[in-house]
Design an enzyme around this catalytic site. Sequence first.
Site, short mmCIF file in Angstrom:
data_model
loop_
_atom_site.label_atom_id
_atom_site.label_comp_id
_atom_site.label_asym_id
_atom_site.label_seq_id
_atom_site.Cartn_x
_atom_site.Cartn_y
_atom_site.Cartn_z
CD GLU A 1 -2.88 42.76 -65.60
OE1 GLU A 1 -3.66 41.91 -66.05
OE2 GLU A 1 -2.63 42.90 -64.39
CG ASP B 1 -6.16 42.93 -59.68
OD1 ASP B 1 -7.33 42.64 -59.95
OD2 ASP B 1 -5.19 42.44 -60.26
CD GLU C 1 -6.54 36.86 -59.35
OE1 GLU C 1 -7.55 37.38 -59.86
OE2 GLU C 1 -5.38 37.15 -59.67
#
Length: 716
Positions: A304, A378, A406
């Site tokens: 990333e 993820d 999240e």
Amino acid sequence: MLAVLMLTMGSLSCATRARAEDGYDLWLRYRLLTPEQVKRYRRHASELVVDSFTPTQIAIRKELQRGLSGLLGQNLRTSDTVTGDGAIIVGTVSSSFIAHLRLDTANLGHDGYVIRSVVADGHTAIAIVGNNDTGALYGAFHFLRLLQTGQPIEHLDLRESPQIKLRVLDHWDYLNGKVERGYAGASMWDWWKLPDWRDPRYTDYARANASIGINGTVLNDVTDGATILTPFYLEKVAALADVFRPYGIRVYLSIRFSAPMEIGGLKTADPLDSRVQAWWRAKADEIYKRVPDFGGFLVKANSEGQPGPKDYGRTHADGANMLADVLAPHGGVVMWRAFVYSQANPDDRAKQAYNEFKPLDGHFRNNVLLQVKNGPIDFQPREPFHPLFGAMPKTALMMEFEITKEYLGFATHLVYLGPLYEEVLSSDTMSRGKGSTVAKVVDGSLEGHSLTGMAGDANIGTDRDWCGSDFNQANWYVFGRMAWDPTQSSRALAEDWVRMTFTNNEAFVKSVVAMMMGSREAAVDYMTPLGLLHLMGPGHHYGPAPWDASESEADWRPVYYHRADHQGIGFDRTRTGSNAVAEYAPPIATQFNDLKQTPDQFLLYFHHVPWEYRMRSGQTLWYELVAHYTQGVDDVKKMRETWRHLDGYIDDERYQQVATFLAIQEKEAQWWRDACIAYFQSVSGLPLPVGYAPPLHSLRYYESLSFLYVPGFSSW
Ligand code: BDP
């Protein structure tokens, strides 16, 4: 009958309503027990016998004094000999006083302890004995837990040692005070007032961690930059390490691979360049001068957008080993993240980490741990276990779980993560035949590794209740307990937590544990049932956006993951698709490759399935999808109902907040269901199954929703 009961409860509650609480005390509340319990326990807790004054021993003493005076309503006298019945003797095997008791302390391992009823100098006593100070501290917390959860303490014979060596919280905190994916306020680390002001909260944080066996903390985010390695910040890091040390907690730092360029003035960060190596060696020496027990580095490299060894044509092993070599003389470790994928790579994202790291098995130094997320994508509400578990026998593989929610409703949704952790840890990789569970990979027993670890991405911030909600505290708690022993049952841990956090009232405990145990499945159902994943809003991950294709990178887009079209839905990862199944051991690969053998919960993760496909239930896939989404909302309604019946059992403050958060959860679960059904129906073109309510709004309405300043998103 129920009405009468409720009435009695109601009036009872007014009279005995517990005193206001704000959640700060976590599971270490130490409120006065019932008169019967106090009477029963006091006989075994009349004095505290100690014979050493190390900082940890002082912390133990303070905790036992605090805990026992709170629970039993009396202060304990402290002495260095047993003067009567009911002594609590605490210490380590090295103390001559304890050696005298002739306890069997062999094979306790590092940080292990025994708690045993003994006779000392002719008096009954309870001995809490660790192999080292930290073991004694863990034993003391365990002993307090027995009282907090109402266990008998008459004939104790307990023996515990951690199954995993490094039990670490990863904070995703930036030096600017923000917390990536944080939903509990700002970063706790008050850098600007450190090193002089050591907020008492740091000590309470250490106590909470020690009480569940956590022995490491990574202070900063994996993308935080290099500034933390400057002397100005290292002095502050050292102050935090000083606070945590008595509690057996080591400090680690996330580092940026390009630090030698950013703060060292070098032109390169190539791990094979001798100047780069010298820079890191000097930096490590500098850190250890300030923090002699520094734990090591956590690294997110070439992922990333982060820099890494691949920028110089080197491998991840080259990068990790260079850092490992500078830490090794000091006893430090490198936790190198396997969360690596690249948008330049057109291959299925689920395969990329495996493809990158599997060939490097056997190439890492023995003070490197490869930190692998629980699933290949993820931290989704549900994913199959990561195929690297079981595939790298010569490498120490460390588990990484996300504690912060999240992808699971942020602060407000009640989602107990214990069942998720348990599901992953008990998954069988089959890498060495049946019974090769992920837990056995992670605790090192499968391949004989002694360096083992488990990391949890923390959900802690400056909020008064630490975690943004009372129930989020359970996720910190269960992570720590499972890192200690990855074979524990999430149900038993939920029960401990409820008793310590709220009350020992059996009716309350039973209802709340049941609610917690069902909560993760409810979230999977209203968000991403049947193996779907990553349908969340772009970037911030708030709410549903299955239609979204706005992200710059293909594999950040929901449409990449669900692949719904007029014919069907799901990602084909079979041998005729991306062949991600091949990354699992053959029996598992065969199972996941076969539509008929794939469990419903992973169906659309591995297969692209026609809408009219007949499921095990006899219903079509389309029907099942709608049914699951609806079930999720119904489950949240039931959770609210359960909670409604529990008014009066606990303090009003916490009760009301949970009630309100459950209302938010129901509203958002409904939104998730309706938005997803509206979208998938627009793609499938099928009518809603009979008996299922249409979405409250049009698809266009859901698509039009957009949000600014969503918490936890670092790009704002
Ligand atoms: C993702 C998060 C991102 C993290 C990344 C990671 O969305 O904020 O930086 O994981 O773990 O889930 O590195």
